[in-house]
Design an enzyme around this catalytic site. Structure first.
Site, mmCIF file in Angstrom:
data_model
loop_
_atom_site.group_PDB
_atom_site.id
_atom_site.type_symbol
_atom_site.label_atom_id
_atom_site.label_comp_id
_atom_site.label_asym_id
_atom_site.label_seq_id
_atom_site.Cartn_x
_atom_site.Cartn_y
_atom_site.Cartn_z
ATOM 1 N N GLU A 142 0.848 -1.202 0.000
ATOM 2 C CA GLU A 142 0.000 0.000 0.000
ATOM 3 C C GLU A 142 0.888 1.258 0.000
ATOM 4 O O GLU A 142 0.688 2.180 -0.786
ATOM 5 C CB GLU A 142 -0.919 -0.034 1.223
ATOM 6 C CG GLU A 142 -1.720 1.234 1.463
ATOM 7 C CD GLU A 142 -1.622 1.711 2.896
ATOM 8 O OE1 GLU A 142 -1.105 2.824 3.108
ATOM 9 O OE2 GLU A 142 -2.046 0.977 3.819
ATOM 10 N N HIS A 143 1.891 1.293 0.884
ATOM 11 C CA HIS A 143 2.796 2.444 0.922
ATOM 12 C C HIS A 143 3.505 2.645 -0.407
ATOM 13 O O HIS A 143 3.597 3.748 -0.922
ATOM 14 C CB HIS A 143 3.879 2.227 1.999
ATOM 15 C CG HIS A 143 3.496 2.716 3.359
ATOM 16 N ND1 HIS A 143 4.233 3.657 4.024
ATOM 17 C CD2 HIS A 143 2.479 2.381 4.175
ATOM 18 C CE1 HIS A 143 3.682 3.887 5.210
ATOM 19 N NE2 HIS A 143 2.624 3.129 5.337
#
Lengths: 426, 428
Positions: free
Chosen positions: B70-71
């Site tokens: 996600e990051h």
């Protein structure tokens, strides 16, 4: 699209603010009481609202009061005590479903007014004193609320910075009050203070929802009536003079160090430079495109969060970040460099207009939430201004690069606070 | 495109399944300034053992990889996507839960360019060794931040007590050690398995023009090539009904102790209406016992066992479910004992009345309507419900149908000694 606008009516002892909108499924009432933040009154003010929301003369137990709220389709009743600049603000909020979304069509707005009046003016009392068992319970709960700040190290380090930075100013007081004072409060002294606050505070009532102004006006007259008053208005505070930067390092048993830095902006809501200050904050640390996020987090990989925010009524700007203990000097160095870059005007016109767009977006989003809208509008009460939201957005749009640089150059770093961990890293 | 009307709520919802399998929902909300979009994959921290679409074999991946991905998805060869969004006046974010990873933005202007940015950045991964290494420092600080947070430790401590094997017990961000093992190839492998459009849902809400938005999405998706979506195979070890550990005490630098009682649910393979009913009924049951209008709550408060931090909640998804009850308490042992007593007594009906059921249902309907004021709530919850084959807008009618028998059934089914655990955070 038109931005929400309020109609203000002067009622006996308070101002009534009405905002009509069809976007919510609920109607919201917010009753705000404002007085100067002082050492003598802060704990009383933190306590009595919680006593009032525990029970009333008609609903003498919490069980009865909350059962009544449930019956009103889970009407929300909240109290909240905050500081804004050197004022201490108490808010009572009620939100209640608009019956047009229910199969049961009993009108609920009047019930909300009646409930607000019951909670504010008809507490459970015995001989000019609050019910003593209620006061005992709420003193204990307040004590835990005060203590819980320490348990959340992000809140604790923010609080400690303010204590150090504003050591001889009322602003150093916590909105939740002081433990030392709490012990001495009695059901009678608390009741006396509550009466005094109702008679002397500056009071504003906000009503928001899909409603008719005439009806709200009528309900307000019927249920909320107060004595006339001349509220205390604090003089504008003098600009702080800072001889040298303070550095405070506190050791504590935690993993992650918490770095908080306080600047004096010397700019308050209502000042012409206020909108440029908001843009300064946006470029410097307010968003994920800001200098702090990019340089402390993305480039140096030192932190998960590195941000800044403005205190609009005290003239402060606070930076906060969570870092490894040994990276303290490096992080402070980067933050100072970025601040210097702002002073030198090291940002482009594109970045400025990008920040304007995001600030505008933020204001418009806040307006979409009833209680967010109240907070925006209440800035005017706090600062004795009448800036409309359209004006707010218009002024933001007009800010120039030079104005932002000027703001940067009139700001001063006051205190660096570091809560440093003693726990050994794995 | 299908139009679904919810008359009582005065809402209308538009739906289309695109040819590549992507589910798209649009809910127009006039009067709001803000538009909001979430693009979510059915992939979260529990999906750590699955058949890789690239290798066609089962693999196990390091803890915290879904969150790591996600990051990293925000970073592109030419910079980071946050910049792009804020140039268009939007604010973007993302989150990873046990079962979902969601990417989102809100904007009050330029919705369509922002929507394109959202879809394109999620569908165009760029991972490099260098940026993966750099992210480890940032996420390491995120992990440290949570490690110092006593409420988070209490929450995960309670869940870890409950589960023997299920990966729900693993912290969503992983640990500093587990994320050290992540490299760019692993990220691509997870990405290609879980980010196929047929495993994703796009939800849009705000003052938008439905037809043109839908057309924009169709064109965007038609311009990209996807193989046909394949069924994703996940593997979970067998999980006993009983809790793994009855009690845990964590010492931290706090002033007030914290306590949480967890009840591990059995029969957690439900979905659809059955799951919706179980979740709502269990939450009603907890509210009847522990809500502020319950005399039991007032008693705990008056005795000084609880304060405003006291809370209770039940959540269930495919393969796991639990009730959590607790908060700050000067008397954590006594509180845990009292909670247990109240739960056990409720099996014989103590604390549960027809009248309180009626009242609690009313309260829940009201708070559901209040949450519909929030576009974020609608988008996030609608997606969570849809991934479990439930419909968010069925909540009111399902609540109205709950009977007292349903609640008594919940009390008997849920409260079982060997499925109850307690976790405390105590001052060092």
């Amino acid at each position: 699209m038109a931005i929400a606008s309020e109609t203000i009516k002067h009622k006996s002892g308070y101002k009534l603010h009405i905002v009509r909108t069809t976007k919510y499924k609920t109607n919201t009432l917010v009753f705000k009481m404002k007085a100067p933040l002082t050492k003598e009154t802060v704990t009383y003010r933190a306590l009595f609202p919680h006593v009032l929301q525990s029970n009333t003369s008609k609903y003498p137990t919490t069980t009865e009061l909350r059962s009544y709220l449930d019956d009103l389709y889970g009407a929300g009743l909240y109290v909240d005590v905050t500081k804004k600049g050197e004022y201490h603000i108490i808010s009572f909020s009620i939100d209640i479903v608009n019956e047009k979304f229910l199969s049961d069509t009993t009108p609920l707005l009047e019930k909300a007014f009646s409930l607000l009046s019951e909670v504010l003016f008809h507490p459970k009392v015995e001989e000019r004193a609050f019910d003593s068992a209620t006061v005992t319970n709420e003193k204990r709960a307040l004590k835990q609320r005060i203590q819980s700040i320490f348990d959340d190290k992000m809140r604790y380090s923010s609080k400690r910075l303010v204590e150090e930075m504003c050591a001889n100013e009322p602003y150093a007081l916590e909105a939740n009050g002081r433990l030392e004072e709490l012990e001495q409060i009695t059901p009678m002294s608390l009741y006396d203070y509550y009466q005094k606050a109702l008679n002397e505070d500056e009071i504003d009532l906000y009503v928001i929802g899909d409603l008719s102004e005439d009806e709200v006006d009528r309900l307000a007259s019927q249920y909320i009536s107060l004595s006339d008053r001349k509220p205390v208005v604090l003089p504008r505070q003098a600009n702080a003079s800072i001889e040298e930067e303070k550095e405070v390092i506190e050791k504590i048993d935690v993993k992650q160090g918490k770095l908080n830095i306080g600047y004096r902006t010397n700019i308050l809501y209502g000042d012409p430079q206020y909108f440029a200050l908001q843009l300064f904050n946006g470029l410097f640390g307010g968003f994920s495109h800001s200098k702090l996020f990019i340089n402390v987090r993305e480039k140096a990989s030192l932190a998960y969060y590195a941000a800044s925010r403005v205190e609009s009524h005290k003239g402060l700007l606070m930076v906060m970040s969570g870092i490894e203990n040994e990276n303290y000097k490096q992080a402070v160095g980067i933050i100072k460099e970025q601040f210097e870059a702002m002073k030198q005007g090291d940002f482009t016109e594109d970045e400025l207009s990008q920040t304007k767009a995001v600030v505008k977006n933020q204001v418009l989003e806040t307006v979409d939430v009833a209680r967010g809208l109240v907070e925006l509008l209440y800035h005017n009460v706090l600062a004795n201004q009448s800036i409309s939201l359209d004006e707010w957005l218009g002024k933001t749009e007009q800010v120039t690069k030079e104005e932002v640089i000027k703001v940067a150059n009139q700001m001063k770093l006051d205190t660096i606070y570091f809560l440093t961990g003693t726990e050994v890293q794995r | 495109m299908e139009k679904i009307l919810f008359e009582q709520l005065q809402e209308e919802l538009y739906y289309e399944k695109l040819t590549n399998g992507l589910d798209v929902y649009i809910l127009p909300k006039q009067g709001f300034n803000k538009s909001f979009a979430t693009f979510t994959t059915k992939y979260g921290s529990v999906d750590n053992h699955f058949k890789s679409l690239q290798k066609q074999e089962f693999i196990q991946v390091p803890d915290g990889i879904a969150h790591f991905l996600e990051h990293k998805l925000f970073e592109k060869e030419d910079g980071d996507v946050f910049q792009q969004f804020s140039k268009q006046g939007a604010s973007a974010n993302a989150f990873t839960s046990f079962t979902r990873t969601a990417y989102l933005f809100s904007s009050t202007d330029e919705f369509q360019p922002n929507l394109t940015t959202l879809i394109d950045f999620v569908q165009d991964p760029y991972f490099s060794e260098k940026t993966v290494e750099k992210e480890k420092g940032i996420i390491g600080q995120e992990i440290n931040m949570y490690d110092d947070n006593p409420d988070w430790r209490l929450y995960f401590g309670t869940i870890a007590n409950m589960y023997h094997n299920h990966p729900v017990k693993i912290d969503i961000a992983g640990t500093v050690e587990s994320i050290a093992k992540i490299d760019k190839d692993m990220l691509y492998e997870c990405y290609h398995t879980f980010y196929h459009p047929s495993n994703m849902l796009l939800f849009i809400i705000g003052p938008v023009e439905v037809e043109s938005i839908m057309e924009q999405i169709r064109q965007n998706q038609n311009s990209k090539k996807y193989e046909a979506g394949a069924e994703i195979e996940r593997k979970f070890e067998l999980e006993p009904d009983s809790v793994a550990k009855k009690m845990e005490r964590l010492s931290m630098n706090v002033q007030t102790p914290k306590v949480m009682l967890g009840i591990k649910a059995a029969n957690v393979q439900q979905s659809g209406k059955e799951l919706l009913k179980r979740e709502l009924a269990t939450n009603i049951y907890l509210e009847m016992l522990f809500g502020k209008s319950s005399p039991l709550h007032e008693n705990l408060y008056t005795k000084g066992y609880i304060d405003q931090s006291f809370s209770y909640d039940y959540t269930q998804e495919q393969g796991f479910g639990f009730a959590l009850i607790g908060g700050d308490s000067e008397k954590p042992d006594e509180l845990a004992e009292q909670l247990l007593h109240i739960l056990q007594q409720s099996k014989t009906g103590t604390g549960l009345t027809e009248e309180s059921l009626q009242r609690t249902v009313k309260k829940k309907i009201g708070s559901f309507l209040r949450s519909l004021n929030s576009p974020e709530y609608i988008a996030n919850q609608f997606t969570r419900y849809a991934f479990n084959d439930m419909n968010l807008f069925d909540v009111v009618s399902e609540l109205e149908q709950l009977t007292f028998t349903d609640i008594k059934h919940i009390a008997n089914e849920l409260v079982t000694d060997d499925r109850i655990t307690v976790c405390q955070v105590v001052p060092k």
